[in-house]
Design a protein around this motif. Structure first.
Motif, mmCIF file in Angstrom:
data_model
loop_
_atom_site.group_PDB
_atom_site.id
_atom_site.type_symbol
_atom_site.label_atom_id
_atom_site.label_comp_id
_atom_site.label_asym_id
_atom_site.label_seq_id
_atom_site.Cartn_x
_atom_site.Cartn_y
_atom_site.Cartn_z
ATOM 1 N N VAL A 97 0.826 -1.197 0.000
ATOM 2 C CA VAL A 97 0.000 0.000 0.000
ATOM 3 C C VAL A 97 0.864 1.251 0.000
ATOM 4 C CG1 VAL A 97 -1.736 1.269 1.346
ATOM 5 C CG2 VAL A 97 -1.831 -1.211 1.232
ATOM 6 N N CYS A 98 0.396 2.288 -0.684
ATOM 7 C CA CYS A 98 0.984 3.621 -0.562
ATOM 8 C C CYS A 98 0.416 4.264 0.697
ATOM 9 C CB CYS A 98 0.640 4.464 -1.791
ATOM 10 S SG CYS A 98 1.028 6.218 -1.603
ATOM 11 N N ALA A 99 1.272 4.606 1.644
ATOM 12 C CA ALA A 99 0.802 5.175 2.907
ATOM 13 C C ALA A 99 0.140 6.532 2.713
ATOM 14 C CB ALA A 99 1.964 5.294 3.894
ATOM 15 N N VAL A 100 0.532 7.283 1.684
ATOM 16 C CA VAL A 100 0.005 8.637 1.480
ATOM 17 C C VAL A 100 -1.408 8.605 0.920
ATOM 18 C CG1 VAL A 100 0.369 10.841 0.293
ATOM 19 C CG2 VAL A 100 2.333 9.552 1.175
ATOM 20 N N SER A 101 -1.677 7.737 -0.045
ATOM 21 C CA SER A 101 -2.984 7.695 -0.693
ATOM 22 C C SER A 101 -3.895 6.605 -0.153
ATOM 23 C CB SER A 101 -2.818 7.499 -2.200
ATOM 24 O OG SER A 101 -2.327 6.188 -2.482
ATOM 25 N N GLY A 102 -3.325 5.566 0.448
ATOM 26 C CA GLY A 102 -4.107 4.413 0.866
ATOM 27 C C GLY A 102 -4.434 3.464 -0.267
ATOM 28 N N ARG A 103 -3.932 3.740 -1.454
ATOM 29 C CA ARG A 103 -4.195 2.917 -2.630
ATOM 30 C C ARG A 103 -3.091 1.877 -2.811
ATOM 31 N NH1 ARG A 103 -7.650 5.693 -6.265
ATOM 32 N NH2 ARG A 103 -9.138 6.887 -5.014
ATOM 33 N N PRO A 104 -3.303 0.891 -3.692
ATOM 34 C CA PRO A 104 -2.239 -0.072 -3.977
ATOM 35 C C PRO A 104 -0.962 0.634 -4.413
ATOM 36 C CG PRO A 104 -4.298 -0.855 -4.882
ATOM 37 C CD PRO A 104 -4.562 0.540 -4.392
ATOM 38 N N TRP A 105 0.171 0.078 -4.021
ATOM 39 C CA TRP A 105 1.469 0.699 -4.247
ATOM 40 C C TRP A 105 1.807 0.792 -5.726
ATOM 41 C CZ3 TRP A 105 5.180 3.624 -2.451
ATOM 42 C CH2 TRP A 105 6.438 3.590 -3.048
ATOM 43 N N SER A 106 2.310 1.955 -6.118
ATOM 44 C CA SER A 106 2.927 2.156 -7.418
ATOM 45 C C SER A 106 4.176 2.982 -7.195
ATOM 46 C CB SER A 106 1.993 2.905 -8.375
ATOM 47 O OG SER A 106 2.711 3.351 -9.522
ATOM 48 N N GLY A 107 5.272 2.570 -7.795
ATOM 49 C CA GLY A 107 6.521 3.292 -7.635
ATOM 50 C C GLY A 107 6.642 4.518 -8.512
ATOM 51 N N ARG A 108 5.575 4.870 -9.235
ATOM 52 C CA ARG A 108 5.558 6.061 -10.080
ATOM 53 C C ARG A 108 4.764 7.155 -9.377
ATOM 54 N NH1 ARG A 108 8.894 5.674 -14.516
ATOM 55 N NH2 ARG A 108 7.465 6.938 -15.756
ATOM 56 N N LEU A 109 5.217 8.397 -9.488
ATOM 57 C CA LEU A 109 4.494 9.508 -8.887
ATOM 58 C C LEU A 109 3.176 9.746 -9.621
ATOM 59 C CD1 LEU A 109 7.326 12.162 -8.287
ATOM 60 C CD2 LEU A 109 6.489 10.376 -6.736
ATOM 61 N N ALA A 110 2.143 10.091 -8.860
ATOM 62 C CA ALA A 110 0.831 10.396 -9.419
ATOM 63 C C ALA A 110 0.180 11.484 -8.574
ATOM 64 C CB ALA A 110 -0.051 9.152 -9.457
ATOM 65 N N GLN A 111 -0.753 12.228 -9.173
ATOM 66 C CA GLN A 111 -1.411 13.320 -8.466
ATOM 67 C C GLN A 111 -2.922 13.147 -8.334
ATOM 68 O OE1 GLN A 111 -0.026 16.887 -10.545
ATOM 69 N NE2 GLN A 111 1.703 17.083 -9.140
ATOM 70 N N ASP A 112 -3.480 12.050 -8.820
ATOM 71 C CA ASP A 112 -4.928 11.858 -8.746
ATOM 72 C C ASP A 112 -5.245 10.418 -8.355
ATOM 73 O OD1 ASP A 112 -7.646 12.280 -8.901
ATOM 74 O OD2 ASP A 112 -7.743 12.012 -11.082
ATOM 75 N N PRO A 113 -5.194 10.111 -7.032
ATOM 76 C CA PRO A 113 -4.830 10.986 -5.924
ATOM 77 C C PRO A 113 -3.312 11.110 -5.793
ATOM 78 C CG PRO A 113 -5.321 8.815 -5.079
ATOM 79 C CD PRO A 113 -5.592 8.762 -6.569
ATOM 80 N N GLN A 114 -2.880 12.118 -5.070
ATOM 81 C CA GLN A 114 -1.447 12.320 -4.858
ATOM 82 C C GLN A 114 -0.905 11.184 -4.003
ATOM 83 O OE1 GLN A 114 -0.121 16.374 -3.998
ATOM 84 N NE2 GLN A 114 1.244 15.563 -2.419
#
Length: 293
Positions: A97-114
């Motif tokens: 999980v990405c701790a910032v978004s709560g979504r499944p982890w991706s190693g690429r930066l994204a802004q929607d959601p950040q």
């Protein structure tokens, strides 16, 4: 990738001038949403490969090991405190999980959601996004069976630096905007603002504590500041990535050859904060009598 990562003075130094400290606090009850708990000092930190000879030094960034160690008891929670001499983007991975978004982890930066933090504007991160502008604490859980237990509880940090064209026009002033509000336990950071939009209820992905040894604890409000820059300002690849292993006091001593320092988190600290002390917190108390005596 391959920028230098090192432990220095109890902090983790990353490329781009970013500094991360791993801070102790109390575990919140897992029901309800609670005020920010106090900061109780920094965890000891050392490179996993250091052995007994020293706490400071370069950190191995291997894909499956290396990294840094900090000893965490069940009665403690962890929050991450940040500083940076120039703007960087920081991703925090907790299990899958990405701790910032709560979504499944991706190693690429994204802004929607950040899915990243902008340092130095963001002063700290308390845990894993759980939706509606709240976060659940980083806590260690008793290891379960299987190969994941051998790895223990792990976070992963990735730092991205600005591209040359963005560095040329970037001013640190915009990243420092809003700093200065006092928080419990000596924390200071942005004045209250509008939380980053979080996943809708039911969309936030929780860490599987049984599989990772990393738990999602009590819930609190978390301010995450949106990035004012276009995504193209950041490099596509991270300058560095590093594992952070939350280990037991026994494992710390096994690896480093030295006992973990005593923790200030005890029954009295919970009583002072008006928080409940649970019986299983006594199981890892450092002052237990030796059964052989």
């Amino acid at each position: 990738m391959g920028g230098l990562v090192r432990v220095a003075g109890g902090a983790l130094e990353l490329p781009g001038g970013a500094v991360v400290r791993f801070m102790r606090t109390l575990r919140l009850p897992e029901s309800g949403t609670h005020p920010l708990p106090p900061g109780l000092g920094a965890f000891p930190l050392r490179a996993a490969a250091d052995g007994p000879d020293g706490a400071d030094g370069a950190v191995d960034q291997g894909p499956d090991g290396g990294g840094v160690l900090l000893p965490v008891l069940q009665r403690e929670a962890v929050w991450l405190g940040f500083a940076a001499s120039a703007p960087v983007a920081l991703q925090v991975r907790a299990g899958a999980v990405c701790a910032v978004s709560g979504r499944p982890w991706s190693g690429r930066l994204a802004q929607d959601p950040q899915n990243y933090l902008v340092l130095p504007r963001q002063p700290w991160l308390d845990g894993i996004s759980s939706g509606r502008g709240t976060t659940r604490q980083f806590v260690a859980t008793p290891p379960g069976p299987g190969p994941a237990a051998a790895a223990g509880a792990r976070l992963q940090l990735q730092v991205f630096e600005l591209r040359a064209h963005a560095r040329a026009r970037a001013g640190a002033a915009q990243d420092r905007a809003g700093w200065g509000a006092a928080r419990p336990g000596g924390r200071s950071g942005p004045v209250p603002g509008v939380p980053l939009a979080a996943p809708a209820p039911g969309e936030a992905v929780r860490v599987d504590a049984a599989a990772t040894g990393l738990g999602a604890g009590g819930r609190m409000r978390q301010e995450v500041y949106p990035d004012p820059r276009p995504l193209d300002d950041w490099r596509d690849e991270p300058s560095a990535r590093v594992w952070v292993h939350l280990v037991s006091a026994a494992r710390w001593e096994q690896v480093t050859g030295r006992p973990a320092p005593d923790s200030p988190v005890d029954r009295a600290a919970y009583a002072s904060a008006g928080l409940p002390w649970f019986a299983h917190y006594d199981e890892d108390a450092p002052d237990r009598p030796d059964p052989a005596t």
